[in-house]
Scaffold this motif. Structure first.
Motif, PDB file in Angstrom:
ATOM      1  N   THR A 151       0.822  -1.224   0.000  1.00 52.43           N
ATOM      2  CA  THR A 151       0.000   0.000   0.000  1.00 52.43           C
ATOM      3  C   THR A 151       0.849   1.264   0.000  1.00 52.43           C
ATOM      4  O   THR A 151       0.355   2.321  -0.384  1.00 52.43           O
ATOM      5  N   GLU A 152       2.106   1.164   0.447  1.00 52.92           N
ATOM      6  CA  GLU A 152       3.035   2.305   0.370  1.00 52.92           C
ATOM      7  C   GLU A 152       4.422   1.769   0.055  1.00 52.92           C
ATOM      8  O   GLU A 152       4.837   0.751   0.591  1.00 52.92           O
ATOM      9  N   TRP A 153       5.144   2.502  -0.821  1.00 56.15           N
ATOM     10  CA  TRP A 153       6.500   2.111  -1.206  1.00 56.15           C
ATOM     11  C   TRP A 153       7.325   3.378  -1.379  1.00 56.15           C
ATOM     12  O   TRP A 153       7.279   4.015  -2.428  1.00 56.15           O
ATOM     13  N   ASP A 201       3.954   7.146  -6.220  1.00 50.79           N
ATOM     14  CA  ASP A 201       2.556   7.425  -6.550  1.00 50.79           C
ATOM     15  C   ASP A 201       1.810   6.212  -7.107  1.00 50.79           C
ATOM     16  O   ASP A 201       0.589   6.228  -7.149  1.00 50.79           O
ATOM     17  N   ASP A 202       2.538   5.191  -7.558  1.00 45.73           N
ATOM     18  CA  ASP A 202       1.866   4.060  -8.206  1.00 45.73           C
ATOM     19  C   ASP A 202       1.447   2.958  -7.225  1.00 45.73           C
ATOM     20  O   ASP A 202       1.265   1.815  -7.610  1.00 45.73           O
ATOM     21  N   THR A 203       1.263   3.298  -5.986  1.00 44.26           N
ATOM     22  CA  THR A 203       0.768   2.331  -5.008  1.00 44.26           C
ATOM     23  C   THR A 203      -0.711   2.597  -4.789  1.00 44.26           C
ATOM     24  O   THR A 203      -1.173   3.705  -5.004  1.00 44.26           O
TER      25      THR A 203
END
Length: 164
Positions: free
Chosen positions: A95-97, A101-103
């Protein structure tokens, strides 16, 4: 021979045959007996109890399924902030990386497994190092300490995961 004597012998013979016929019977099935009802032979059950049906052992990995964890992977040349959920199919739902922005995303090569108390994670598709394979002990609670090696064979990666 005299008739009363013959009749007496015949009556005595008939009585003997009837007596023997009453004594000879086919055996009837009987339950096995033990000398001490509290003990049994190895591999048997106590004659006074019904064998218990056992439930399948709970999979320790079930405690992780659908739980969200966060941490920072620190390595020789990089740091990755990550938040993910353990999915029941053995993948990680990211959900976050590191502020990308692509999560969220669910890549089938981001995986997890639990063998006994050893947790293994693979974070994949990382530029230049390809992936990081982490392992650590899962005690059933947060935090989880992991160490890892990247896809190029470099070690020295650490990550502490906290639930929530």
């Amino acid at each position: 021979m005299k008739l009363p004597r013959i009749a007496g012998v015949a009556a005595l013979g008939a009585a003997a045959v009837l007596t023997l016929a009453g004594c000879i019977q086919l055996p009837t099935p009987q339950a096995p007996t033990t000398t001490d009802p509290g003990t049994t032979e190895p591999g048997t059950t106590d004659p006074g109890t019904t064998p218990a049906t056992s439930e399948p052992a709970a999979d320790p990995g079930d405690a992780l399924v659908d739980t969200q964890w966060s941490g920072t992977s620190n390595g020789p040349d990089s740091a990755i902030d990550v938040v993910f959920t353990f999915e029941d199919d053995g993948t990680l739902y990211i959900t976050e990386w590191s502020g990308q922005d692509d999560t969220p995303f669910d890549d089938p090569t981001d995986t997890w497994s639990l063998d006994g108390s050893t947790l293994s994670l693979t974070l994949s598709n990382i530029q230049e190092i390809r992936q990081i394979d982490f392992t650590g002990e899962f005690s059933g609670s947060s935090p989880i300490q992991l160490t890892g090696t990247d896809g190029l064979g470099a070690s020295g990666y650490t990550m502490t995961l906290t639930q929530g």
